[in-house]
Design a protein around this motif. Structure first.
Motif, PDB file in Angstrom:
ATOM      1  N   GLY A   1      31.972  39.018  58.861  1.00 19.85           N
ATOM      2  CA  GLY A   1      31.306  39.817  57.840  1.00 19.85           C
ATOM      3  C   GLY A   1      31.772  39.451  56.439  1.00 19.85           C
ATOM      4  N   LEU A   2      30.988  39.875  55.467  1.00 15.72           N
ATOM      5  CA  LEU A   2      31.294  39.570  54.061  1.00 15.72           C
ATOM      6  C   LEU A   2      32.655  40.128  53.650  1.00 15.72           C
ATOM      7  CD1 LEU A   2      30.430  38.352  51.362  1.00 15.72           C
ATOM      8  CD2 LEU A   2      29.201  40.487  50.882  1.00 15.72           C
ATOM      9  N   LEU A   3      32.964  41.337  54.069  1.00 13.12           N
ATOM     10  CA  LEU A   3      34.238  41.961  53.711  1.00 13.12           C
ATOM     11  C   LEU A   3      35.425  41.161  54.244  1.00 13.12           C
ATOM     12  CD1 LEU A   3      34.745  44.443  52.021  1.00 13.12           C
ATOM     13  CD2 LEU A   3      34.931  45.783  54.108  1.00 13.12           C
TER      14      LEU A   3
ATOM     15  N   LYS B   1      31.364  36.159  45.655  1.00 14.74           N
ATOM     16  CA  LYS B   1      31.177  36.911  46.902  1.00 14.74           C
ATOM     17  C   LYS B   1      31.360  38.408  46.660  1.00 14.74           C
ATOM     18  CE  LYS B   1      32.604  33.091  49.854  1.00 14.74           C
ATOM     19  NZ  LYS B   1      33.591  32.582  50.821  1.00 14.74           N
ATOM     20  N   VAL B   2      32.326  38.752  45.817  1.00  9.41           N
ATOM     21  CA  VAL B   2      32.542  40.162  45.484  1.00  9.41           C
ATOM     22  C   VAL B   2      31.328  40.714  44.726  1.00  9.41           C
ATOM     23  CG1 VAL B   2      33.996  41.795  44.201  1.00  9.41           C
ATOM     24  CG2 VAL B   2      35.062  39.928  45.482  1.00  9.41           C
ATOM     25  N   LEU B   3      30.689  39.881  43.916  1.00 12.13           N
ATOM     26  CA  LEU B   3      29.487  40.296  43.204  1.00 12.13           C
ATOM     27  C   LEU B   3      28.371  40.669  44.187  1.00 12.13           C
ATOM     28  CD1 LEU B   3      28.256  40.689  40.402  1.00 12.13           C
ATOM     29  CD2 LEU B   3      27.560  38.287  40.458  1.00 12.13           C
ATOM     30  N   VAL B   4      28.240  39.879  45.229  1.00 18.96           N
ATOM     31  CA  VAL B   4      27.255  40.200  46.275  1.00 18.96           C
ATOM     32  C   VAL B   4      27.620  41.534  46.924  1.00 18.96           C
ATOM     33  CG1 VAL B   4      26.334  39.495  48.537  1.00 18.96           C
ATOM     34  CG2 VAL B   4      26.639  37.788  46.716  1.00 18.96           C
ATOM     35  N   LEU B   5      28.894  41.709  47.246  1.00 20.87           N
ATOM     36  CA  LEU B   5      29.354  42.956  47.851  1.00 20.87           C
ATOM     37  C   LEU B   5      29.085  44.140  46.918  1.00 20.87           C
ATOM     38  CD1 LEU B   5      30.874  44.488  50.103  1.00 20.87           C
ATOM     39  CD2 LEU B   5      32.985  43.996  48.827  1.00 20.87           C
ATOM     40  N   ALA B   6      29.393  43.985  45.625  1.00 19.25           N
ATOM     41  CA  ALA B   6      29.173  45.054  44.650  1.00 19.25           C
ATOM     42  C   ALA B   6      27.703  45.450  44.607  1.00 19.25           C
ATOM     43  CB  ALA B   6      29.659  44.619  43.270  1.00 19.25           C
ATOM     44  N   SER B   7      26.841  44.466  44.675  1.00 16.71           N
ATOM     45  CA  SER B   7      25.401  44.739  44.692  1.00 16.71           C
ATOM     46  C   SER B   7      25.004  45.460  45.978  1.00 16.71           C
ATOM     47  CB  SER B   7      24.626  43.428  44.548  1.00 16.71           C
ATOM     48  OG  SER B   7      23.253  43.662  44.631  1.00 16.71           O
ATOM     49  N   ASN B   8      25.554  45.022  47.113  1.00 18.02           N
ATOM     50  CA  ASN B   8      25.236  45.634  48.406  1.00 18.02           C
ATOM     51  C   ASN B   8      25.669  47.099  48.486  1.00 18.02           C
ATOM     52  OD1 ASN B   8      24.134  43.249  49.296  1.00 18.02           O
ATOM     53  ND2 ASN B   8      25.886  42.663  50.563  1.00 18.02           N
TER      54      ASN B   8
END
Length: 180
Positions: free
Chosen positions: A2-4, A24-31
């Motif tokens: 997983g992304l995390l 990658k954290v930017l993607v997570l922040a958006s999610n």
């Protein structure tokens, strides 16, 4: 994976560039719809504009030095007190460097062996000369900051990402337990 977990592994690895980690954290922040996290990541990736406060880990003191001469002697790497510079510039913040540049431009391998980074302050030469004893002519004036502190910015960002991921994982586990 997983992304995390991927972000956690990248935060632990010194081989993953911090800019890659932050994307990658930017993607997570958006999610997870976190504007606060997204803003921090964007500032780290693109640099901090003048109207945005710089985090403490990006703020460091400057040691000032000058080269110059009097009739009797020449001086190289002569320390200049921060108070003298602040008084001459009429600005108490002149002795503090706020690193606003994008994280990707901080290259630890290219900081050199001197242990310091040099900031040109030649535009302050006339002001500093007026504050010093008469008869001193300055040729150059600069500030130095510790290269270790600059490298520390990259490490601080990596550690903040890891702290966030671990807190998020812990929060997720707590919610899962409370629903059982």
């Amino acid at each position: 994976m997983g992304l995390l977990t991927e972000i956690q592994n990248d935060a632990l690895s010194d081989t993953t560039p911090v800019a890659t980690l932050l994307r990658k954290v930017l993607v997570l922040a958006s999610n997870i719809d976190s504007d606060l996290l997204e803003d921090w990541v964007r500032h780290e990736l693109h640099g901090y504009p003048a109207d945005v406060e710089v985090p403490k880990y990006r703020t460091m003191g400057i040691a000032f030095k000058a080269s110059g001469a009097t009739i009797a002697a020449q001086y190289n790497n002569m320390p200049i007190a921060q108070l003298v510079v602040e008084r001459a510039a009429k600005n108490k913040e002149v002795s503090t460097f706020k690193c606003r540049q994008a994280i990707g431009t901080i290259l630890p391998d290219q900081l050199g062996d001197s242990g310091t980074c040099r900031l040109n302050f030649d535009n302050y030469l006339p002001l500093i000369e007026r504050e010093m004893n008469e008869g001193v002519s300055l040729f150059s004036f600069w500030g130095e900051i510790s290269a270790a502190l600059v490298v520390g910015i990259v490490d601080a960002v990596r550690s903040r990402v890891l702290d966030f991921v671990l807190a998020l994982k812990n929060d997720t586990r707590m919610r899962e337990r409370s629903t059982v």
